[in-house]
Enzyme design. Sequence first.
Site, PDB file in Angstrom:
ATOM      1  N   LYS A 193       8.668 -16.390 -12.024  1.00  0.00           N
ATOM      2  CA  LYS A 193       7.869 -15.242 -12.482  1.00  0.00           C
ATOM      3  C   LYS A 193       6.628 -15.731 -13.248  1.00  0.00           C
ATOM      4  CE  LYS A 193       8.083 -11.252 -15.476  1.00  0.00           C
ATOM      5  NZ  LYS A 193       8.686 -10.717 -16.663  1.00  0.00           N
ATOM      6  N   LYS A 240     -10.696  -4.406  19.060  1.00  0.00           N
ATOM      7  CA  LYS A 240      -9.273  -4.738  19.248  1.00  0.00           C
ATOM      8  C   LYS A 240      -8.802  -4.415  20.669  1.00  0.00           C
ATOM      9  CE  LYS A 240      -8.306  -4.230  14.320  1.00  0.00           C
ATOM     10  NZ  LYS A 240      -7.252  -4.378  13.325  1.00  0.00           N
ATOM     11  N   ASN A 278       0.857  -1.193   0.000  1.00  0.00           N
ATOM     12  CA  ASN A 278       0.000   0.000   0.000  1.00  0.00           C
ATOM     13  C   ASN A 278       0.887   1.235   0.000  1.00  0.00           C
ATOM     14  OD1 ASN A 278       0.586   0.740   2.866  1.00  0.00           O
ATOM     15  ND2 ASN A 278      -0.321  -1.270   3.186  1.00  0.00           N
ATOM     16  N   LYS A 286     -13.325  -0.307  16.029  1.00  0.00           N
ATOM     17  CA  LYS A 286     -12.004  -0.967  16.117  1.00  0.00           C
ATOM     18  C   LYS A 286     -11.428  -0.823  17.543  1.00  0.00           C
ATOM     19  CE  LYS A 286     -10.969  -0.305  11.246  1.00  0.00           C
ATOM     20  NZ  LYS A 286     -10.319   0.509  10.229  1.00  0.00           N
ATOM     21  N   PHE A 316      -4.273   2.645  14.916  1.00  0.00           N
ATOM     22  CA  PHE A 316      -4.591   3.665  13.906  1.00  0.00           C
ATOM     23  C   PHE A 316      -5.747   3.166  13.058  1.00  0.00           C
ATOM     24  CE2 PHE A 316      -1.544   7.231  13.454  1.00  0.00           C
ATOM     25  CZ  PHE A 316      -0.821   7.004  14.610  1.00  0.00           C
TER      26      PHE A 316
HETATM   27  N1  CTP Z   1      -3.726  -3.957  12.020  1.00  0.00           N
HETATM   28  C1  CTP Z   1      -3.036  -5.039  12.499  1.00  0.00           C
HETATM   29  N2  CTP Z   1      -2.959  -6.182  11.772  1.00  0.00           N
HETATM   30  C2  CTP Z   1      -3.565  -6.278  10.585  1.00  0.00           C
HETATM   31  C3  CTP Z   1      -4.284  -5.176  10.074  1.00  0.00           C
HETATM   32  C4  CTP Z   1      -4.344  -4.022  10.833  1.00  0.00           C
HETATM   33  O1  CTP Z   1      -2.490  -4.964  13.609  1.00  0.00           O
HETATM   34  N3  CTP Z   1      -3.462  -7.404   9.890  1.00  0.00           N
HETATM   35  C5  CTP Z   1      -3.762  -2.736  12.844  1.00  0.00           C
HETATM   36  C6  CTP Z   1      -3.173  -1.508  12.163  1.00  0.00           C
HETATM   37  O2  CTP Z   1      -1.792  -1.394  12.438  1.00  0.00           O
HETATM   38  C7  CTP Z   1      -3.976  -0.387  12.789  1.00  0.00           C
HETATM   39  C8  CTP Z   1      -5.314  -1.029  13.118  1.00  0.00           C
HETATM   40  O3  CTP Z   1      -5.096  -2.426  13.082  1.00  0.00           O
HETATM   41  O4  CTP Z   1      -3.421   0.060  13.996  1.00  0.00           O
HETATM   42  C9  CTP Z   1      -6.420  -0.703  12.147  1.00  0.00           C
HETATM   43  O5  CTP Z   1      -6.007  -0.996  10.835  1.00  0.00           O
HETATM   44  P1  CTP Z   1      -6.983  -0.754   9.609  1.00  0.00           P
HETATM   45  O6  CTP Z   1      -6.314  -1.239   8.375  1.00  0.00           O
HETATM   46  O7  CTP Z   1      -7.505   0.654   9.649  1.00  0.00           O
HETATM   47  O8  CTP Z   1      -8.215  -1.655   9.994  1.00  0.00           O
HETATM   48  P2  CTP Z   1      -8.507  -3.172   9.842  1.00  0.00           P
HETATM   49  O9  CTP Z   1      -8.606  -3.753  11.210  1.00  0.00           O
HETATM   50  O10 CTP Z   1      -7.529  -3.821   8.918  1.00  0.00           O
HETATM   51  O11 CTP Z   1      -9.966  -3.128   9.217  1.00  0.00           O
HETATM   52  P3  CTP Z   1     -10.461  -2.578   7.765  1.00  0.00           P
HETATM   53  O12 CTP Z   1      -9.258  -2.774   6.820  1.00  0.00           O
HETATM   54  O13 CTP Z   1     -11.587  -3.475   7.454  1.00  0.00           O
HETATM   55  O14 CTP Z   1     -10.826  -1.158   7.955  1.00  0.00           O
END
Ligand code: CTP
Length: 406
Positions: free
Chosen positions: A290, A343, A211, A339, A325
Site C-alpha cells: 500500500k 477502428k 470509471n 472512431k 460505442f
Molecule cells: N475501446 C477499446 N479499447 C480501449 C478503449 C476503447 O476497445 N482501450 C473501445 C470501446 O469499447 C468502445 C470504443 O473503443 O467501443 C470507443 O471507446 P471510447 O472510450 O469512446 O474511445 P477511445 O477510442 O478510447 O477514444 P477517446 O477516449 O479519446 O474518446
Amino acid sequence: MESLEGKSILLAVSGGIAAYKMAEVASALRQADAQVHVLMTENATKFITPLTFETLTGNRCFVDTFEKDEDYNVAHIALAQQADLMMIAPATADVIAKLAHGIADDMVTTTALAAGCCKMVAPAMNTAMLENPVTQDNMETLGQYGYQIIPPDTGMLACQTVGTGRLPEPQVLLDYIAWQLARPKSLDGVRVTVTAGPTEEALDPVRFLTNHSSGKMGYALAREAMLRGASVTLISGPSTLSAVPFVRVENVTTAKEMLHAVQDVLPKTDILIKSAAVADYRPTHVYDEKIKKGSSKLTVELERTDDILEWVSHNRHPGLFVCGFSMETQDMVENAKSKLESKELDMIVANYLNEPGAGFAVDTNVVTLITRENTLPLPMMGKDQVAERIMDIIAIKRSENVPSQR
Ligand code: CTP
C-alpha cells in the site's frame, strides 16, 4: 419482463409444496400481456386453490377433465391447440412418470399429451425421489420426446433436508418462457460476443483506476441477442448486475484481460459488440505494498492500455460485424464517425455523457446509431429498448453485407 402479447401459455401445476411459486409466475406472465391458462392436478389443489390462479390470470383454472365449460367444447384439446408453450411446474415424480409413458388420466396429463407446442417440465421433489433411477429414466424419456427439462435447484427442501429437487425461483421459470417466446429467433445459430462494464487498473493492493460504467447497456444487449436465439458470450468487467440467463459469462478485471478474452473468442464470433468502457491508461508501476501518505503531492505515471478494437480491426475475419460505442462530452457525431473510420467498425453507438437520461448508471439512454451510410438519432428510451433497436439495425446491416463477404 419483455412483452408476451399475443402469446398463449399453459401452466400445469402438480401437487408439490412449490406450487405456491406458480402464483408469481402466472401474475408476471399476465402483466407481460400473455394469455395465461392454468391447469391443476387434484393434489395441487391441496397446496394452492384454483381461485388464486383464476384471480391472477382472469381465466378459468381447470382441474376436472369432465367438467363442462361454456367456452370450450373439449377443454383439454382446445387449450392444447391454442397454446404457444406449456410449462409443467412443479412436476412431481408421479406426473413425470405418467407423461413419460403416455398415461393421460387428468387435466394436466391429457392436455400435455394433446399439446404439440414447446413443452417444459420443471421437476420438484425430494432428492432421493429425484435421484431414483426410475425418475431419472423417466426424465430422460421425456427429453427424448422433446420436452425441455428445467434443472431443479439445490437448497432446503420441504422435508427439511438440503439437496437437489427445489423448484427454481419464479424469475428463472419466467426466463425460460421469455427465451422461448419473447422474440422471433432471427439470430438462431449466430455467435454474438458483447463486452460490458468498466475495467479496473490496479495502482497498489488497495487502489485502482476505473470509471462509472455499470454494465447495464452491455447486459441489455447480451439479453436481447440471447432472446433472438443467438449463442452469446458476455465478457464483463466488474459489475454488480445479475447474470444474464442462457449467456456464457467471462469475468475480467483489466483491459489486458478483456483483450485476451476478446482474442480467444473472436474466431468464434459473428457479431462483436464492444460496449465496455475500457480504461485507456493504467499505472506504469503497480506497487506491491500500500502506498503510504507522504508529501502533499503524489505523481502517478500512466501508460496506454491496448486498444482492443484497434486489435480487432487488424485481426477481423470475413463476415464479422463489429459495433463499437462512443461516449462523448462534445462533438459527438464527428468524434464517433472518426472512431468508426479509424477502428474500421461497421457501426458505432454514440451518446453524450452529460445529456439528461443518458450515461452510466441510469436505466435510460439517448443514443445516435451511426453506420457508414446513415446517422439515426433515437429519442430517450430504456436501455433494453435501445438494445432492441441496436440489434434491429445490426440484423439489417448484416443481411445486406454478409452474403457479399462470404
Ligand atoms: N475501446 C477499446 N479499447 C480501449 C478503449 C476503447 O476497445 N482501450 C473501445 C470501446 O469499447 C468502445 C470504443 O473503443 O467501443 C470507443 O471507446 P471510447 O472510450 O469512446 O474511445 P477511445 O477510442 O478510447 O477514444 P477517446 O477516449 O479519446 O474518446
